[in-house]
Structure formats: structure tokens, C-alpha cells
Design a protein around this motif. Structure first.
Motif, mmCIF file in Angstrom:
data_model
loop_
_atom_site.group_PDB
_atom_site.id
_atom_site.type_symbol
_atom_site.label_atom_id
_atom_site.label_comp_id
_atom_site.label_asym_id
_atom_site.label_seq_id
_atom_site.Cartn_x
_atom_site.Cartn_y
_atom_site.Cartn_z
ATOM 1 N N GLU A 118 -37.731 81.770 21.414
ATOM 2 C CA GLU A 118 -37.951 80.546 20.653
ATOM 3 C C GLU A 118 -36.833 79.561 20.971
ATOM 4 O O GLU A 118 -35.657 79.824 20.742
ATOM 5 N N VAL A 119 -37.231 78.427 21.528
ATOM 6 C CA VAL A 119 -36.315 77.337 21.838
ATOM 7 C C VAL A 119 -37.006 76.049 21.407
ATOM 8 O O VAL A 119 -38.207 75.865 21.656
ATOM 9 N N HIS A 120 -36.271 75.169 20.738
ATOM 10 C CA HIS A 120 -36.797 73.866 20.334
ATOM 11 C C HIS A 120 -38.028 74.025 19.434
ATOM 12 O O HIS A 120 -38.968 73.235 19.475
ATOM 13 N N PHE A 145 -32.453 84.209 34.306
ATOM 14 C CA PHE A 145 -33.864 83.858 34.298
ATOM 15 C C PHE A 145 -34.005 82.340 34.183
ATOM 16 O O PHE A 145 -33.036 81.632 33.917
ATOM 17 N N MET A 146 -35.216 81.858 34.385
ATOM 18 C CA MET A 146 -35.506 80.429 34.321
ATOM 19 C C MET A 146 -36.312 80.125 33.056
ATOM 20 O O MET A 146 -37.138 80.926 32.629
ATOM 21 N N VAL A 147 -36.046 78.955 32.492
ATOM 22 C CA VAL A 147 -36.808 78.467 31.341
ATOM 23 C C VAL A 147 -37.297 77.068 31.689
ATOM 24 O O VAL A 147 -36.490 76.198 32.032
ATOM 25 N N LYS A 148 -38.607 76.860 31.601
ATOM 26 C CA LYS A 148 -39.177 75.539 31.857
ATOM 27 C C LYS A 148 -39.074 74.694 30.594
ATOM 28 O O LYS A 148 -39.447 75.129 29.511
ATOM 29 N N CYS A 149 -38.579 73.479 30.753
ATOM 30 C CA CYS A 149 -38.455 72.559 29.621
ATOM 31 C C CYS A 149 -39.810 72.321 28.967
ATOM 32 O O CYS A 149 -39.919 72.314 27.737
ATOM 33 N N SER A 167 -36.887 73.048 35.300
ATOM 34 C CA SER A 167 -36.574 74.423 34.913
ATOM 35 C C SER A 167 -35.060 74.587 34.872
ATOM 36 O O SER A 167 -34.352 74.104 35.761
ATOM 37 N N ILE A 168 -34.593 75.280 33.854
ATOM 38 C CA ILE A 168 -33.165 75.485 33.651
ATOM 39 C C ILE A 168 -32.848 76.957 33.887
ATOM 40 O O ILE A 168 -33.530 77.844 33.362
ATOM 41 N N LYS A 169 -31.806 77.215 34.697
ATOM 42 C CA LYS A 169 -31.379 78.597 34.937
ATOM 43 C C LYS A 169 -30.479 79.036 33.785
ATOM 44 O O LYS A 169 -29.546 78.331 33.413
ATOM 45 N N ILE A 170 -30.776 80.204 33.237
ATOM 46 C CA ILE A 170 -30.000 80.763 32.132
ATOM 47 C C ILE A 170 -29.346 82.064 32.601
ATOM 48 O O ILE A 170 -30.005 82.920 33.193
ATOM 49 N N ASN A 171 -28.056 82.205 32.328
ATOM 50 C CA ASN A 171 -27.311 83.448 32.584
ATOM 51 C C ASN A 171 -26.809 83.982 31.255
ATOM 52 O O ASN A 171 -26.229 83.225 30.471
#
Length: 183
Positions: A118-120, A145-149, A167-171
Motif C-alpha cells: 500500500e502506497v499513496h 524491486f520496481m514500483v510503478k507510479c 517506475s521507481i527502484k526500491i532497495n
């Protein structure tokens, strides 16, 4: 005397076997956006997580406003315009690791976490690859992993479209400590 030591050793082993809940209060979560005009990077070291190595249950939470950027204006826009951290203060993942982890045996375990991100204010079913490392009783987790806006209804105005990637890369890096069990 030898028998007492043996009984204590067996008792301690069985007591520790029931302890399978691990917590992390300072998980590092970093995000990176590579775009033609400018790269954007931020990190938080205040993510929290709970891992149950017996059931595989994995929960993560991070306050959006805890992400720090090199440029204060980026941080301000991230919180007010894109993630709206006043309205949606946290990003949360609740899921389960599919593989079995032996927290009593040193090793590196490739894992897959399946759950809900859950984001935004938008929940999405997700599957994330990662690895869990056990070293002398310390359990740590690493994932990228990647998260698409668009998946989380994060709007990117056309005027800054070239500044922010879709897409934002998350570590994610977390080191867990064993949660003491009440008797």
C-alpha cells in the motif's frame, strides 16, 4: 553434574526453538528514479518490520516523510505533491515469504514475498524477490524491486515528466533482532 548440564542444554534448545519472531526498527529503504534530466535518490532509515521465520509472515512500514533527499525542494515536492504524506503518511507491505527459513542455521536463502503493498492509499498485490541471510543468530533481509507510479495513482505532471521516471527502484535492507518471548 554432567546430567544437569545436558538437561539445561536440551531445555535451552527447545526454548529457543519456539522463538521465531524477529523485529527491525531501523530498516533502510532507498528509492531511486533515473530520468533523462535528473536522477532522484532518497533514503529512510526508520522503516519497521516484523518477520516470523516459522510462518513466513513479513510486515513492513515506513513513514513517507522520513525519506531524506539531497535537495530540500525535491523532498518538499515528494511529500506535498506526489506522495501527499499528510494524507497518506505510510507505505506498508503485508505478506508472506513462500520459502522455509531456518533461523538457527547460517546461510543465505533466496526468498519470494507475496502480499499487498500500500502506497499513496492504493493497495496492490505484489510479489517481491529478495534474500534472507542468517549469520550467528542475526537475520537480515535484502530486496530490490520496481514500483510503478501509476500503480499507486501517483500523478506526474507533464511539466516535470522528464525529471521523474515512471517506475521507481526500491532497495530494502533490514537487520532483525529476536523478540523475547514471554513465559
Amino acid at each position: 553434574m554432567k546430567y544437569i548440564a545436558l538437561i539445561l542444554l536440551v531445555w535451552m534448545s527447545s526454548f529457543q526453538a519456539g522463538q521465531d519472531l524477529y523485529a527491525c526498527k531501523n530498516a533502510r529503504i532507498a528509492l531511486f528514479s533515473s530520468a533523462p534530466i535528473e536522477d532522484i535518490a532518497a533514503a529512510s532509515t526508520s522503516g519497521t518490520s516484523v518477520l516470523n521465520t516459522t510462518t513466513g509472515q513479513l510486515d513492513f512500514s515506513v513513514n513517507i516523510s522520513s525519506f531524506k533527499f539531497k535537495k530540500s525542494l525535491m523532498q518538499e515536492h515528494f511529500n506535498s505533491e506526489y506522495l501527499e504524506s499528510d494524507k497518506y503518511p505510510k507505505a506498508v507491505f503485508k505478506g508472506k515469504i513462500q520459502e522455509t527459513i531456518n533461523a538457527a542455521q547460517n546461510g543465505t536463502y533466496p526468498v519470494t514475498a507475496v502480499g499487498e503493498l500500500e502506497v499513496h492509499g492504493i493497495k496492490q498485490s505484489r510479489t517481491f524477490p529478495g534474500k534472507i541471510t542468517v549469520s550467528n543468530g542475526t537475520v537480515s533481509l535484502a530486496a530490490e524491486f520496481m514500483v510503478k507510479c501509476a500503480d499507486h495513482d501517483i500523478k506526474i505532471p507533464t511539466i516535470v515528466f522528464h525529471n521523474i521516471a515512471e517506475s521507481i527502484k526500491i532497495n530494502v535492507n533490514a537487520t532483525y533482532t529476536l523478540v523475547p518471548q514471554s513465559k
